[in-house]
Design an enzyme around this catalytic site. Structure first.
Site, mmCIF file in Angstrom:
data_model
loop_
_atom_site.group_PDB
_atom_site.id
_atom_site.type_symbol
_atom_site.label_atom_id
_atom_site.label_comp_id
_atom_site.label_asym_id
_atom_site.label_seq_id
_atom_site.Cartn_x
_atom_site.Cartn_y
_atom_site.Cartn_z
ATOM 1 N N GLU A 67 32.392 49.283 41.830
ATOM 2 C CA GLU A 67 32.767 47.900 42.125
ATOM 3 C C GLU A 67 33.635 47.789 43.368
ATOM 4 O OE1 GLU A 67 34.795 43.912 40.190
ATOM 5 O OE2 GLU A 67 34.993 45.810 39.123
ATOM 6 N N ILE A 87 38.059 49.176 36.296
ATOM 7 C CA ILE A 87 38.815 48.305 35.389
ATOM 8 C C ILE A 87 37.981 47.043 35.176
ATOM 9 C CG2 ILE A 87 40.899 46.949 34.960
ATOM 10 C CD1 ILE A 87 41.597 49.837 34.963
ATOM 11 N N THR A 90 39.994 42.801 34.918
ATOM 12 C CA THR A 90 41.220 42.973 35.714
ATOM 13 C C THR A 90 42.234 41.863 35.443
ATOM 14 O OG1 THR A 90 40.000 44.142 37.444
ATOM 15 C CG2 THR A 90 42.141 43.238 38.050
ATOM 16 N N ASP A 210 29.242 45.711 35.715
ATOM 17 C CA ASP A 210 29.714 44.998 34.535
ATOM 18 C C ASP A 210 28.886 45.327 33.300
ATOM 19 O OD1 ASP A 210 31.751 43.453 35.866
ATOM 20 O OD2 ASP A 210 30.166 42.173 36.680
#
Length: 258
Positions: A67, A87, A90, A210
């Protein structure tokens, strides 16, 4: 080979947990990306850099999609490709210091081989190896059973729903299901579908990092992952997502196909 990779990834995840928990004791460096609510921290970047450096050291022929952009420029899924969100969630990480995940999907020639969703705070690792089952830590997860609309708890991303979508699709759907939830992390919501805590998850726009790891896990359990119209998703492109128990998935698709 996959057994060795699996063992290595699990060790790396444990190492990142130590560094992330330590980072949470200090002030985070917070920036924005596409808009004021699209947050990125030094921990996002440092965690992705950790994985990229380790992968390049141990598996130099493998490609990486991350990402935060520290991986490779990947245009096709030939060979072995890692898709990483360092993460996921976030905003939760920044504001709540919980409800965020590390998400990793490893593919070979476009086929998902290993998937990982790691709840760092709770030290809960959801993982799957294609053809070998899915697990929550060391506990085998049972296959997903058929589901019904009227008994379904669904997760959804309200930020991706516009007024016209709400009027035509989401309001009728929310009236028909038992309940709805929003947790602010796609990885978390995939994990909850995998464990049966939710029956489905819907989002209008997700990036491959994702959903890559979660897709591998849910599909290993017999769940179905497509775009909102029931089409296969491209793991190198942004896509709408509908993930659900078998049976329930087809019923949910009807709300978006009209």
């Amino acid at each position: 080979m996959w057994t060795e990779v699996d063992k290595t990834v699990k060790q790396w995840l444990k190492e990142t947990r130590v560094s992330i928990l330590e980072a949470l004791e200090h002030t985070l460096n917070i920036d924005t990306k596409s808009n004021a609510n699209d947050l990125v921290t030094n921990v996002d970047k440092e965690t992705e850099q950790f994985f990229v450096s380790r992968i390049k050291e141990h598996y130099p022929q493998h490609k990486i999609v991350g990402e935060e952009g520290f991986g490779d420029e990947v245009h096709e899924l030939e060979g072995i490709v890692w898709i990483i969100d360092p993460i996921d969630g976030t905003m939760n990480f920044v504001h709540q210091k919980r409800n965020f995940f590390i998400s990793i999907g490893i593919l070979e020639d476009g086929i998902g081989k290993l998937g990982y969703l790691y709840d760092v705070i709770l030290d809960e690792l959801y993982c799957a190896s294609k053809g070998e089952g899915a697990f929550l830590n060391d506990k085998v997860l049972p296959p997903l059973q058929q589901g019904n609309i009227e008994e379904a708890i669904i997760g959804f991303n309200p930020a991706s729903i516009h007024s016209e979508d709400a009027a035509s699709t989401f309001i009728p759907l929310l009236k028909d299901v038992r309940g709805a939830r929003s947790y602010g992390s796609a990885a978390m919501e995939f994990a909850y579908v995998a464990t049966g805590r939710m029956d489905a998850y819907i989002s209008k726009g997700l990036s491959p990092w994702d959903f890559a790891g979660g897709k591998i896990i849910v599909e290993e359990l017999g769940g179905i992952v497509t775009d909102l119209r029931g089409n296969p998703v491209n793991l190198l492109e942004r896509s709408s997502i509908l993930v659900a128990r078998p049976g329930l998935h087809k019923k949910l698709c009807r709300y978006f196909q009209s």
